[in-house]
Design a protein around this motif. Sequence first.
Motif, short mmCIF file in Angstrom:
data_model
loop_
_atom_site.label_atom_id
_atom_site.label_comp_id
_atom_site.label_asym_id
_atom_site.label_seq_id
_atom_site.Cartn_x
_atom_site.Cartn_y
_atom_site.Cartn_z
N LEU A 71 0.83 -1.21 0.00
CA LEU A 71 0.00 0.00 0.00
C LEU A 71 0.86 1.26 0.00
O LEU A 71 0.54 2.25 -0.65
N THR A 72 1.99 1.20 0.73
CA THR A 72 2.90 2.35 0.77
C THR A 72 3.50 2.60 -0.61
O THR A 72 3.58 3.75 -1.06
N SER A 73 3.90 1.54 -1.30
CA SER A 73 4.49 1.69 -2.64
C SER A 73 3.48 2.21 -3.64
O SER A 73 3.82 3.00 -4.53
N VAL A 74 2.23 1.81 -3.48
CA VAL A 74 1.16 2.28 -4.38
C VAL A 74 0.90 3.77 -4.14
O VAL A 74 0.69 4.53 -5.09
N SER A 75 0.91 4.21 -2.88
CA SER A 75 0.57 5.60 -2.56
C SER A 75 1.65 6.57 -2.99
O SER A 75 1.39 7.76 -3.16
N ILE A 76 2.87 6.08 -3.19
CA ILE A 76 3.97 6.95 -3.62
C ILE A 76 3.65 7.63 -4.95
O ILE A 76 3.99 8.78 -5.19
N ASN A 77 2.97 6.89 -5.84
CA ASN A 77 2.63 7.43 -7.16
C ASN A 77 1.29 8.16 -7.18
O ASN A 77 0.85 8.60 -8.24
N GLU A 102 -2.45 11.98 -3.26
CA GLU A 102 -3.66 12.11 -2.45
C GLU A 102 -3.87 10.92 -1.53
O GLU A 102 -4.63 10.99 -0.56
N ASP A 103 -3.20 9.79 -1.82
CA ASP A 103 -3.31 8.61 -0.96
C ASP A 103 -2.26 8.59 0.14
O ASP A 103 -2.32 7.77 1.05
N ALA A 104 -1.27 9.47 0.04
CA ALA A 104 -0.14 9.44 0.97
C ALA A 104 -0.55 9.72 2.41
O ALA A 104 0.06 9.23 3.36
N SER A 105 -1.60 10.55 2.57
CA SER A 105 -2.03 10.91 3.92
C SER A 105 -2.83 9.81 4.61
O SER A 105 -3.04 9.85 5.82
N LYS A 106 -3.29 8.84 3.84
CA LYS A 106 -4.08 7.75 4.42
C LYS A 106 -3.15 6.78 5.14
O LYS A 106 -2.21 6.26 4.55
N LYS A 107 -3.43 6.56 6.39
CA LYS A 107 -2.59 5.65 7.16
C LYS A 107 -3.30 4.32 7.34
O LYS A 107 -4.34 4.25 7.98
N ALA A 108 -2.74 3.28 6.76
CA ALA A 108 -3.33 1.96 6.89
C ALA A 108 -3.28 1.53 8.36
O ALA A 108 -2.30 1.77 9.05
N SER A 109 -4.35 0.92 8.82
CA SER A 109 -4.35 0.41 10.19
C SER A 109 -5.12 -0.90 10.25
O SER A 109 -5.99 -1.17 9.42
N PHE A 110 -4.78 -1.69 11.26
CA PHE A 110 -5.32 -3.05 11.37
C PHE A 110 -5.29 -3.49 12.82
O PHE A 110 -4.35 -3.18 13.55
N ALA A 111 -6.32 -4.18 13.24
CA ALA A 111 -6.33 -4.83 14.55
C ALA A 111 -6.95 -6.20 14.38
O ALA A 111 -8.06 -6.33 13.87
N GLY A 112 -6.21 -7.23 14.77
CA GLY A 112 -6.70 -8.60 14.60
C GLY A 112 -6.61 -9.39 15.89
O GLY A 112 -5.70 -9.18 16.70
#
Length: 218
Positions: free
Chosen positions: A94-100, A103-113
Amino acid sequence: GLVKAVNEDNFYINGRFIYEYETDNIQVSIENNAEFYVFAVSDSMDVSDAERGIFISIAQELKKYHEKALKNDEDLIGKVQKLGECIQEMSNLLTSVSINKPEDASKKASFAGLLIQGNKAYVVNLGNSKAYVLRDGNMKQLTVDWEKTERLLKLGIITHEQAKILSSRFGIPTEDSVNEIRKSDEFLIKEGDIFLLCTDGLTDTVETEAIHEILLSD
């Protein structure tokens, strides 16, 4: 939520998750007929961009992981390790995708499992999604809260050096390590335990005391 116009949260409840054609409000029930359970919630970890040919879904990856885990006789810590690797791989992608796409760079992926096998459990998290347990009327946070350190830094109450000390002494990650996968110690579950997995869409809006009161109610 109150901030985003489009829902970017998803869940995984032992095999079920939100597909594109489903609504945002779903109730799911499962039977107690397995030895190994996987529950999770995520934010900004499902990306569909037909124009760029990008289709990333943490929920579908969890489904693949779960199916493999059910087929092997690996112990719980081994399953936790594999899940951590899966989440880290998705985060890196997801980080590599947001580099290009700025507008996606500010989105911080998060997860709780939450992983449960027999009466043993672990929590795995990334970013600011959280996991809580309500036991005997008391609510305890099971995930590390990196936001507290970040807030203190922004307010100028602590220095970067002090933030590092907090991180090493209390296990509170600094802002630089927010993208790291964190795993809880193994803990035993008890009959009557209630677990809450949530994104910051809840915790940024509703006070912890109010969440506690809701979990205590019927």
